[in-house]
Design a protein around this motif. Structure first.
Motif, mmCIF file in Angstrom:
data_model
loop_
_atom_site.group_PDB
_atom_site.id
_atom_site.type_symbol
_atom_site.label_atom_id
_atom_site.label_comp_id
_atom_site.label_asym_id
_atom_site.label_seq_id
_atom_site.Cartn_x
_atom_site.Cartn_y
_atom_site.Cartn_z
ATOM 1 N N PRO A 144 18.301 6.757 29.944
ATOM 2 C CA PRO A 144 17.018 6.818 30.703
ATOM 3 C C PRO A 144 16.170 7.901 29.869
ATOM 4 O O PRO A 144 16.670 8.522 29.004
ATOM 5 C CB PRO A 144 17.904 7.806 31.701
ATOM 6 N N PRO A 145 14.823 7.907 30.546
ATOM 7 C CA PRO A 145 13.951 8.740 29.853
ATOM 8 C C PRO A 145 14.335 9.957 29.938
ATOM 9 O O PRO A 145 14.683 10.511 30.881
ATOM 10 C CB PRO A 145 12.661 8.303 30.195
ATOM 11 N N ARG A 146 14.163 11.043 28.943
ATOM 12 C CA ARG A 146 14.499 12.302 29.105
ATOM 13 C C ARG A 146 13.261 13.539 28.748
ATOM 14 O O ARG A 146 12.636 13.183 27.682
ATOM 15 C CB ARG A 146 15.563 12.538 27.909
ATOM 16 N N THR A 147 13.373 14.503 29.637
ATOM 17 C CA THR A 147 12.684 15.617 28.995
ATOM 18 C C THR A 147 13.602 16.772 28.777
ATOM 19 O O THR A 147 14.600 17.243 29.574
ATOM 20 C CB THR A 147 11.672 16.154 30.052
ATOM 21 N N VAL A 148 13.537 17.194 27.386
ATOM 22 C CA VAL A 148 14.707 18.334 27.048
ATOM 23 C C VAL A 148 13.785 19.738 27.110
ATOM 24 O O VAL A 148 13.020 19.776 26.168
ATOM 25 C CB VAL A 148 15.137 17.957 25.722
ATOM 26 N N LEU A 149 14.326 20.467 27.972
ATOM 27 C CA LEU A 149 13.501 21.895 28.100
ATOM 28 C C LEU A 149 14.573 22.743 27.400
ATOM 29 O O LEU A 149 15.741 22.980 27.804
ATOM 30 C CB LEU A 149 13.257 22.221 29.337
ATOM 31 N N THR A 151 11.644 11.542 34.737
ATOM 32 C CA THR A 151 12.482 11.683 33.287
ATOM 33 C C THR A 151 13.859 12.397 34.006
ATOM 34 O O THR A 151 13.742 13.403 34.710
ATOM 35 C CB THR A 151 11.975 12.021 32.240
ATOM 36 N N LEU A 152 14.964 12.198 33.301
ATOM 37 C CA LEU A 152 16.034 13.220 33.203
ATOM 38 C C LEU A 152 15.600 14.655 32.715
ATOM 39 O O LEU A 152 15.376 14.755 31.596
ATOM 40 C CB LEU A 152 17.323 12.578 32.488
ATOM 41 N N PHE A 153 15.637 15.702 33.401
ATOM 42 C CA PHE A 153 15.450 16.933 33.029
ATOM 43 C C PHE A 153 16.724 17.444 32.538
ATOM 44 O O PHE A 153 17.417 17.859 33.285
ATOM 45 C CB PHE A 153 14.963 17.962 34.308
ATOM 46 N N ASP A 154 16.677 17.795 31.355
ATOM 47 C CA ASP A 154 17.868 18.308 30.603
ATOM 48 C C ASP A 154 17.442 19.822 30.052
ATOM 49 O O ASP A 154 16.560 19.943 29.266
ATOM 50 C CB ASP A 154 17.945 17.478 29.246
#
Ligand code: NBY
Length: 817
Positions: A583-588, A545-548
């Motif tokens: 795109p699927p995303r992971t928000v950190l 996933t997109l690492f945001d």
């Protein structure tokens, strides 16, 4: 005479044996069972010994060259861990990996045993540490001076979604990196009174009478430059009571009273203050500042006297950089020493001071500009208050001469504010320095034009800019081995000390094979981070996933809340349309809130609440995840930043002085989504407008918007998605059992004018995120942009920054080979 061949201090053949010997002899431990912490410590002592040998050689070359030195005074240093930094800078990695393996460990696992040295709050302290690394690497003769706090910045835990603070007793098990110099104690005075007397020549003089004393013990931490040929040091002061305990009290039978005074003095270096607002009235904080300054100036003057020349040559031998106003009492202390102890005339002493000091400003937030009540300062440092008053009196005569009759100007510029009777430390720093610099171009412009325009008019040329930088050794070479290997394979290893060389990567952005390798390196880092998150929080995140990422101190002006509004909006869109083409995303998100900062803590709670809701929702679970990373710190940054693909730098324009995280992310190939604030502007110019996602009001527009009386209500009414997100937060959608939890955040926004203009930038932020999504769906284009980011970041090396300081502010030449 021919120069003797440089001795080889590294001697790696005996490393394994050395480690075992240290485990036995220094740590007094058994080799079995093979405990990783013991072996980490043994390795650390083995490295330390090699380092000390090199440092002794460096010191000899300083004395040989009689060169001018810079003293970087800072209440904060944020070095993080030392082991891997020493090993990489000294080129010992292969040998250490082998030695660790022979003992049955992986070097990376041993490195994880080390506690961070977290002796700073955030950017300001980390900048000081990057500058130490660059000064050592660029052979700029200089030292860092600070305080050896027993407790660094608190450790953050998340309990039921809330931040909890725990003491950071980082040296509980000792630290191999700290070298106590018990033989060099100095006395530091506090309290008492200033006493006038007439000397034998009939001159009226002053001395500091009936003072309490505290002992300052220097503790050195060595800083090897890259390539290991040059080692410098950070001298950190630890407080010790002067007499063990007061004999007078003890004789009167008051044992506890006597112990009390001992504890009172040792308290000075007990704990780093988090940058809370109430800090400014805290007497102990003022004592810490003076403790650093007094001990450091004693050390500088001792060294100066030892090397020969008199005081008129002091500024040719010594440059002192004040890292923000925190050590500014040094201006008064140097005057006190020169006038009261060395018996120089006032004008002569003042000229020396001004040529010696320079001041770096790191903030324009009015509430963060440091001031001290004059009566408090006068009680703790009676003579210094007199000296400051005299500096102020003479300074105001200068102002009056330049602007006769302008009393308002005198009041505005006065060092001691006549209305509040508070000492404005920034004014003292400006008046007492020959250069004042901001930390990014926009910030320096704002200092000159908005914050200190009348000082700028009075002292043309005093205000200048040095844009911040970061060390590529820690932040690329060490933190990102996968990408570093790839870069070195293509352009050779010289980029590590000459970061402009990264530009040689630019043509490779067009090369599909190179892009594939680049993606593979990034993916390796994302997997490494996923393992870390799993280990720390039990939560699985998907490396595909997109690492945001947004990691930094929690503050309203940094607008983590705007990030949350984007997350909530994305969540709503996905719930409405599970097939949405994003795109699927992971928000950190990670960062510490000052313990007394109500709103920042509430925002952490909001993030954890949104994360809980989103992550539990099966309808979106493969498309969006939200993670709050507890206890953001240097060693965590080293894992997070290389894995990031999107870097959030979204402060209200005009409020983030520079930012340095922004540089670390872009150097590691993340694309920035950000506002035209701080160094983001210069990053945009460097990487190219098409390789960054810029949105929102400019600093000038922010000013105009506020001046026109911004109405958030109208904005919200006109934007259905914004209204929906705010409504959910305000109604308790994310915390059904406590529906009012976030009312204070909403009140700030809707009833108190949204000072940080979150609602004003919301729509632009979402549009920028749409552009992010579109580009990410084209992996080749995204990767090319990522490569261009890294390739264009040469300017942001702290090597460039310290060389600018050396040339334009310190007037110091780097030493030759
Ligand atoms: O300094 C930061 C700025 O916010 C950031 O924009 C900049 O890049 C960085 C380096 O120049 N400022 C900062 O980190 N400040 C502090 O950590 C700090 C620490 C202590 C106190 C105030 C601020 N204090 O009042 O004690």
């Amino acid at each position: 005479m021919a120069k003797p061949a440089a001795p080889d201090f590294h001697q790696l053949e005996s490393l394994g044996e050395d480690i075992k010997r240290y485990v036995l002899s220094i740590l007094g431990n058994d080799l079995y069972p093979p405990d990783p912490f013991r072996y980490y410590s043994g390795l650390a002592y083995a490295i330390r010994e090699r380092l000390i040998r090199m440092w002794l050689a460096t010191q000899a070359s300083y004395y040989d060259s009689m060169s001018k030195r810079v003293y970087y005074l800072s209440m904060e240093f944020l070095p993080g861990r030392f082991l891997m930094n020493y090993i990489t800078n000294m080129g010992m990695e292969d040998g250490c990996r082998q030695a660790a393996a022979d003992l049955g460990f992986s070097l990376d696992d041993l490195a994880e045993e080390e506690r961070d040295a977290g002796l700073g709050n955030g950017g300001l302290g980390r900048l000081a540490s990057c500058y130490m690394d660059s000064m050592a690497t660029q052979r700029i003769p200089g030292y860092g001076y600070g305080i050896l706090y027993d407790y660094g910045l608190f450790h953050q835990r998340i309990v039921n979604g809330w931040q909890e603070e725990e003491a950071d007793n980082w040296r509980r098990h000792g630290s191999p990196w700290v070298i106590d110099r018990v033989e060099h104690l100095y006395e530091v005075k506090f309290y008492g009174r200033s006493e006038a007397y007439t000397d034998p020549q009939g001159v009226l003089r002053y001395r500091w009478a009936e003072a309490d004393t505290v002992m300052a013990m220097p503790c050195d931490i060595l800083i090897p430059g890259h390539g290991g040929k040059h080692v410098t040091n950070m001298r950190l002061w630890a407080a010790a009571s002067s007499t063990g305990f007061s004999l007078r009290d003890f004789n009167q039978g008051d044992f506890l009273g006597a112990m009390q005074s001992k504890i009172h003095s040792e308290n000075i270096s007990k704990v780093l203050y988090p940058n809370d607002e109430p800090i400014q009235g805290k007497e102990l904080r003022l004592r810490q500042q003076y403790f650093l300054v007094a001990a450091t100036l004693r050390d500088i003057i001792r060294r100066h006297k030892k090397s020969g020349p008199g005081f008129d040559e002091f500024p040719d031998q010594v440059a002192i950089q004040l890292n923000d106003t925190h050590p500014t009492i040094a201006v008064a202390e140097l005057m006190r020493i020169l006038v009261d102890e060395e018996f120089l005339g006032w004008d002569e002493a003042w000229a020396i001071c001004r040529r010696t000091f320079a001041y770096t400003n790191h903030t324009v937030l009015p509430e963060a500009l440091e001031t001290w009540p004059a009566d408090l300062l006068g009680r703790v440092l009676p003579r210094h208050l007199e000296i400051i008053a005299e500096i102020d009196r003479r300074f105001l005569l200068e102002v009056a001469a330049a602007h006769p009759g302008d009393q308002g100007r005198q009041n505005r510029l006065a060092i001691i504010d006549p209305a509040s009777r508070r000492v404005r430390m920034a004014h003292l720093a400006i008046v007492g320095s020959h250069k004042v610099n901001g930390v990014a171009r926009l910030h320096s412009d704002i200092l000159r034009e908005k914050v200190f325009p009348e000082f700028d008019a009075l002292y043309p040329g005093k205000f200048t800019n040095v844009t911040n930088g970061i060390t590529p050794r820690r932040w690329l070479l060490q933190a990102n081995p996968a990408l570093s290997r790839l870069i070195t394979a293509r352009i050779g290893p010289d980029w590590t000390t000459d970061l402009d060389r990264l530009a040689e990567l630019l043509p490779l952005a067009e090369d599909p094979d190179f892009r594939k390798d680049w993606r593979a390196a990034k993916r390796e880092n994302k997997k490494r981070l996923a393992r870390y998150v799993l280990r720390k929080s039990g939560m699985g995140i998907n490396p595909d996933t997109l690492f945001d990422v947004q990691v930094k101190r929690m503050h309203e002006y940094k607008r983590q809340f705007l990030n949350v509004l984007h997350v909530v909006t994305l969540y709503n869109r996905l719930r409405r349309d599970p097939h949405l083409a994003v795109p699927p995303r992971t928000v950190l998100i990670g960062g510490k809130a000052a313990p007394g900062y109500f709103m920042a803590k509430r925002i952490i709670r909001l993030i954890t609440a949104v994360a809980e809701t989103v992550n539990a929702d099966d309808a979106v679970r493969s498309r969006l995840r939200v993670v709050f990373l507890p206890n953001y710190c240097v060693s965590q940054a080293e894992k997070v930043i290389p894995a990031a693909e999107l870097s959030q730098q979204i402060s209200t324009a005009g409020m983030e002085a520079s930012g340095t995280g922004n540089m670390k992310f872009a150097l590691n190939g993340a694309l920035t989504i950000g506002t035209l604030d701080g160094a983001n502007i210069e990053i945009m110019e460097a990487v190219g407008r098409e390789n960054i996602f810029i949105f929102g009001l400019t600093a000038k527009e922010v000013e105009a918007t506020r001046a026109a009386g911004y109405d958030p209500g109208r904005r919200v009414a006109a934007d259905a998605e914004l209204a929906e997100a705010l409504d959910m937060i305000g109604r308790g959608y994310f915390t059904p059992s406590e529906p009012d939890l976030f009312a204070p955040i909403l009140d700030n926004l809707l009833r108190h004018g949204d000072y940080y203009l979150v609602t004003a930038d919301y729509r632009a932020c979402l549009e920028a995120q749409d552009a992010v999504n579109a580009l990410y769906l084209d992996p080749e284009a995204w990767t090319a942009a990522s490569i261009r980011n890294t390739a264009n970041m040469g300017f942001f090396s702290s090597d460039r920054a310290v060389l600018e300081y050396a040339k334009n502010i310190w007037n110091i030449e780097p030493l030759g080979e």
